[in-house]
Design an enzyme around this catalytic site. Structure first.
Site, PDB file in Angstrom:
ATOM      1  N   HIS A 170      -7.587  -4.527  -9.160  1.00 62.27           N
ATOM      2  CA  HIS A 170      -6.689  -3.332  -8.556  1.00 62.27           C
ATOM      3  C   HIS A 170      -5.789  -3.986  -7.673  1.00 62.27           C
ATOM      4  O   HIS A 170      -4.836  -3.340  -7.430  1.00 62.27           O
ATOM      5  CB  HIS A 170      -7.235  -2.134  -8.232  1.00 62.27           C
ATOM      6  CG  HIS A 170      -7.594  -2.005  -6.871  1.00 62.27           C
ATOM      7  ND1 HIS A 170      -9.203  -2.098  -6.558  1.00 62.27           N
ATOM      8  CD2 HIS A 170      -7.242  -1.880  -5.774  1.00 62.27           C
ATOM      9  CE1 HIS A 170      -9.544  -1.936  -5.365  1.00 62.27           C
ATOM     10  NE2 HIS A 170      -8.300  -1.987  -4.721  1.00 62.27           N
ATOM     11  N   ASP A 202     -13.602  -4.478 -11.914  1.00 62.88           N
ATOM     12  CA  ASP A 202     -12.694  -4.588 -10.586  1.00 62.88           C
ATOM     13  C   ASP A 202     -12.732  -5.958  -9.968  1.00 62.88           C
ATOM     14  O   ASP A 202     -12.727  -5.963  -8.836  1.00 62.88           O
ATOM     15  CB  ASP A 202     -12.980  -3.223  -9.684  1.00 62.88           C
ATOM     16  CG  ASP A 202     -11.725  -3.145  -8.704  1.00 62.88           C
ATOM     17  OD1 ASP A 202     -10.558  -3.715  -9.389  1.00 62.88           O
ATOM     18  OD2 ASP A 202     -11.894  -2.445  -7.769  1.00 62.88           O
ATOM     19  N   SER A 241      -9.475  -4.028   0.320  1.00 59.04           N
ATOM     20  CA  SER A 241     -10.059  -4.268  -1.052  1.00 59.04           C
ATOM     21  C   SER A 241      -9.956  -5.892  -1.583  1.00 59.04           C
ATOM     22  O   SER A 241      -9.001  -6.382  -1.247  1.00 59.04           O
ATOM     23  CB  SER A 241      -9.039  -3.352  -2.129  1.00 59.04           C
ATOM     24  OG  SER A 241      -9.183  -2.152  -1.783  1.00 59.04           O
TER      25      SER A 241
END
Length: 365
Positions: A99, A129, A207
């Site tokens: 992402h 992911d 992230s």
């Protein structure tokens, strides 16, 4: 004499009072003496050493999006977002979240020494992911992160997150493993199983960064926070390193994950509960999807009995001759095979062992 003496006396007294208060005020502007600190605590020293040793492996990622200037008719890349990542090997491969780079037309990777390199996309696994980038940098400047295991993590164990929250590079946050065996939804809608939950602060920009154990080994990839405001609220999630260590080699080889499809929902948490209560080790089949390989092979999920009780599903103890006790162990066996191959599962059903032949389907991801 008296006429001039009294005013002179007043001046002298006033000057003395002025000097007294001036000296006090002046003295207050002097720096205070520094108290001796003494040695740092052992855990502080360990954290500092871990940060110094780990930061060369952590990178800052700036994603780019192609934009057209309609006046000049020129096309150029504009910064679109930021994220974190880490060096997988000394060949320039960088692991991050899918992402982070989703929708980007390019990306730049900045090393801890502030040198920036353009990156190319090697492969992506949206269902986990995860994404793999590649930069062309001298091997001498690339320090791969040490790899640990998530299989023996324990709730309460210390963990450390390094990343670039809000664009602030090389930020360290600390916490503990809050829970294990969580399930979160990936950007593709597929469930990511056995996710690590932590209270180490994970904010936007973290992230793709590493979650480390106290030995400085990778135990997870920070992927999400649970917060209505979008900032850390004490609940963060990381893709377990055992999953990462299974997926990245596939991305290196093929650029994508060619996943065999089982068609059954399995759970570590429920399997452990069954093992504790009934002494049966293995991976519990919670449910079976319609028209799936699992249904065709006759696997059974958890059902409700006529009197309202719970009837356990099949408990998978072996897959292709390999013992399995956890979901990751089962998936690791499955992903050594290709769709269309038939494997044998040894399951416990109604207290008895039996063999089930199952032909793997193609991934629906």
């Amino acid at each position: 004499m008296l006429r001039f003496g009294f005013p002179i006396l007043c001046v002298l007294v006033g000057f003395a009072v002025y000097r007294f208060w001036f000296d006090r005020g002046y003295a207050s502007l002097e720096p205070r003496l520094v108290a001796a600190r003494g040695e740092l605590a052992q855990d502080e020293t360990a954290t500092i050493d871990l940060f110094k040793a780990s930061t060369p492996s952590v990178v800052y990622i700036t994603t780019l999006r192609r934009t057209r200037d309609f006046r000049s008719r020129s096309v150029f890349d504009m910064p679109a977002g930021t994220g974190s990542g880490f060096l997988w090997d000394d060949a320039g491969h960088v692991v991050t979240n899918f992402h982070v780079i989703q929708g980007a037309t390019g990306a730049d990777v900045t090393l801890s020494n502030h040198e920036t390199y353009p990156a190319t996309l090697v492969g992506a696994a949206p269902g986990y992911d995860l994404a793999l980038l590649k930069i062309n940098a001298p091997r001498s400047k690339l320090r791969p992160i040490p790899i640990g295991t998530s299989g023996d993590l324990q709730v309460g164990q210390k963990v450390f997150a390094i990343g670039n929250p809000f664009g602030l590079d090389q930020t360290l946050t600390t916490g503990v493993v809050s829970a294990l065996g969580r399930t979160i939804q990936s950007v593709s809608g597929r469930a990511i199983e056995d996710v690590v939950q932590t209270d180490a602060a994970i904010n936007p920009g973290n992230s793709g960064g590493p979650l480390l154990d106290s030995a400085g080994r990778l135990v997870g990839v920070n992927t999400a926070i649970y917060s209505p405001s979008g900032t850390s609220s004490g609940i963060g999630f990381a893709v377990p390193v055992d999953t990462v260590n299974r997926i990245i080699p596939q991305l290196l080889a093929e650029g994508k994950v060619s996943r065999p499809y089982l068609g059954a929902q399995v759970s570590d948490a429920m399997s452990e509960a069954v093992a504790a209560q009934r002494g049966v080790q293995g991976v519990l089949v919670v449910s079976v999807e319609p028209d799936s390989p699992a249904e065709e092979a006759g696997l059974r999920g958890v059902t409700e009995s006529p009197n309202g009780g719970i009837v356990l599903g099949d408990i998978i103890q072996q897959a292709a001759g390999k013992p399995v006790r956890k979901v990751d162990e089962l998936f690791a066996v499955l992903e050594r095979h290709k769709p269309g191959q038939t494997i044998m599962l040894q399951v416990v059903r109604d207290g008895r062992r039996r063999d089930v032949n199952l032909t793997l389907g193609a991934s629906r991801e």
